[in-house]
Design an enzyme around this catalytic site. Structure first.
Site, mmCIF file in Angstrom:
data_model
loop_
_atom_site.group_PDB
_atom_site.id
_atom_site.type_symbol
_atom_site.label_atom_id
_atom_site.label_comp_id
_atom_site.label_asym_id
_atom_site.label_seq_id
_atom_site.Cartn_x
_atom_site.Cartn_y
_atom_site.Cartn_z
ATOM 1 N N ARG A 70 0.741 -1.258 0.060
ATOM 2 C CA ARG A 70 -0.238 -0.198 -0.282
ATOM 3 C C ARG A 70 1.141 1.421 -0.039
ATOM 4 O O ARG A 70 0.402 2.649 -0.471
ATOM 5 C CB ARG A 70 -0.946 -0.166 1.236
ATOM 6 C CG ARG A 70 -2.364 0.885 1.260
ATOM 7 C CD ARG A 70 -3.019 1.217 1.783
ATOM 8 N NE ARG A 70 -3.694 0.160 2.095
ATOM 9 C CZ ARG A 70 -4.591 -0.154 2.939
ATOM 10 N NH1 ARG A 70 -4.782 0.481 4.488
ATOM 11 N NH2 ARG A 70 -5.387 -1.344 2.761
ATOM 12 N N HIS A 74 0.611 4.374 -3.245
ATOM 13 C CA HIS A 74 0.311 5.895 -2.258
ATOM 14 C C HIS A 74 1.450 6.410 -2.694
ATOM 15 O O HIS A 74 1.539 7.939 -3.090
ATOM 16 C CB HIS A 74 -0.312 5.684 -0.861
ATOM 17 C CG HIS A 74 -1.622 5.137 0.064
ATOM 18 N ND1 HIS A 74 -2.459 5.891 -0.135
ATOM 19 C CD2 HIS A 74 -2.369 4.521 -0.960
ATOM 20 C CE1 HIS A 74 -3.114 5.517 0.676
ATOM 21 N NE2 HIS A 74 -3.071 3.884 -0.482
ATOM 22 N N ASN A 102 -3.778 9.287 3.761
ATOM 23 C CA ASN A 102 -3.033 8.389 4.302
ATOM 24 C C ASN A 102 -2.444 8.463 5.762
ATOM 25 O O ASN A 102 -2.507 7.143 6.121
ATOM 26 C CB ASN A 102 -1.610 9.549 3.741
ATOM 27 C CG ASN A 102 -1.120 9.246 2.528
ATOM 28 O OD1 ASN A 102 -1.852 8.579 1.653
ATOM 29 N ND2 ASN A 102 -0.665 10.365 1.845
ATOM 30 N N HIS A 191 -5.980 -6.165 -3.420
ATOM 31 C CA HIS A 191 -6.566 -5.941 -2.600
ATOM 32 C C HIS A 191 -6.868 -7.294 -2.218
ATOM 33 O O HIS A 191 -8.096 -7.606 -1.571
ATOM 34 C CB HIS A 191 -8.230 -4.935 -2.835
ATOM 35 C CG HIS A 191 -7.831 -3.832 -1.971
ATOM 36 N ND1 HIS A 191 -9.238 -2.886 -2.770
ATOM 37 C CD2 HIS A 191 -6.654 -3.313 -2.065
ATOM 38 C CE1 HIS A 191 -8.846 -1.621 -2.317
ATOM 39 N NE2 HIS A 191 -7.452 -1.573 -2.269
#
Length: 329
Positions: A70, A74, A102, A191
């Site tokens: 992740r 990001h 975040n 995911h």
């Protein structure tokens, strides 16, 4: 190759080892190109160091693979893959960690610090962005870290859990990523592991979850469990649930099956199958649910494509950070 596509893909070991020890692609033909053997002479053990350290991290907590994966997403969605997400706030720099997408979602910074420390001990001031993943892909290395971050871009560029299909696709298109990348890379493919906070799936489970899942007995049981974890009246925002409740720690195509059943935990995921506009993405969800090899192959391609997103400013003043959290003095 067949072994690489078995249901359990070494997820307990090196599912998503990403060391943000720097970032950025060459700026012109005069700059040295990224290569797979960039550190063959300067630090031949760097890949093994990162592999071993990430292996320890995942063995200590299976969720660590998803945390680091992740972080990578990001980071790349803001200024390109330049390590800017790792920077702490200072008097002169506002980092990205406290931006809305975040602040409560990103963890794993200490993992990066520990890996960086090991690499720094073996090869001082070495730069590297290295990924080792479930379906395994090689990533060219030899990059520089950004000396800046963007709180504003973090708030606007990163897809959010409750966004609709068109908005999600637009954010990928804006970065030069395709509909296929959208459906394969994030939010969907990644995911297959990890968890979500109640705050990010409350709207979904008290919204159209029952409609998309058809109210089957199994889905009703799972929905009841989710509602117990995440009350409608508020509170429990930080309670978590696995994104893929069937195989939460295994990198596989199970999450696509959940979407076929209408059980995607996040609205942004289920939209890729259930939206009236999901003509192309629906076909991809069906394909990846049926063919895990196709998903793994495209996931590798899309991850490399996303990992090549660049920050032009770092071409000029990028650096090799001594600490991932602060620019060099």
């Amino acid at each position: 190759m067949a072994a690489s596509f078995r249901p359990r893909i070494l997820a307990m070991q090196f599912l998503a080892a990403i060391a943000f020890i720097s970032g950025i692609i060459r700026s012109s033909a005069d700059d040295p190109p990224l290569t797979l053997d960039y550190y063959a002479s300067s630090c031949p053990t760097v890949l093994e160091i990162i592999r071993e350290e990430m292996g320890r991290e995942v063995l200590s907590d299976q969720r660590n693979a998803a945390l680091v994966l992740r972080l990578h997403f990001h980071d790349c969605f803001v200024q390109g893959c330049d390590g800017s997400v790792l920077l702490d706030d200072t008097v002169t720099l506002r980092g990205e960690k406290t931006a809305s997408p975040n602040i409560n979602s990103l963890k794993g910074f200490e993992i990066i610090d520990r890996i960086k420390s090991k690499v720094e001990s073996a090869c001082p001031e070495l730069d590297a962005v290295l990924l080792v993943g479930g379906p395994y892909w090689d990533v060219p290395v030899g990059r520089k870290d950004s000396r800046s971050a963007s709180y504003d871009l973090a708030n606007t560029n990163i897809p959010t859990p409750n966004q609709g299909l068109i908005s999600i696709i637009y954010k990928f298109f804006y970065l030069g990523l395709s509909v296929t990348d959208t459906c394969t890379c994030k939010p969907l493919g990644a995911h297959t592991i990890g968890v979500a906070r109640c705050e990010n799936f409350r709207t979904r489970i008290y919204g159209d979850y029952e409609l998309t899942s058809g109210g089957s007995p199994l889905s009703e049981v799972h929905l009841s469990q989710l509602k117990s974890t995440c009350p409608a009246a508020g509170g429990g925002d930080n309670n978590i649930a696995p994104l893929d409740y069937e195989t939460p720690y295994t990198f596989d195509n199970s999450y696509y099956h959940l979407l076929l059943n209408g059980e995607g935990l996040l609205n942004s995921d289920q939209e890729l199958y259930s939206s009236l506009l999901a003509l192309q993405t629906r076909k991809l969800v069906e394909q990846y649910a049926l063919d895990p090899a196709a998903f793994f192959q495209q996931f590798s391609i899309s991850m490399i494509k996303m990992g090549n997103l660049t920050n032009p400013d770092s071409f000029v003043d990028g650096e090799v950070r001594k600490s991932c959290r602060f620019i060099n003095a």
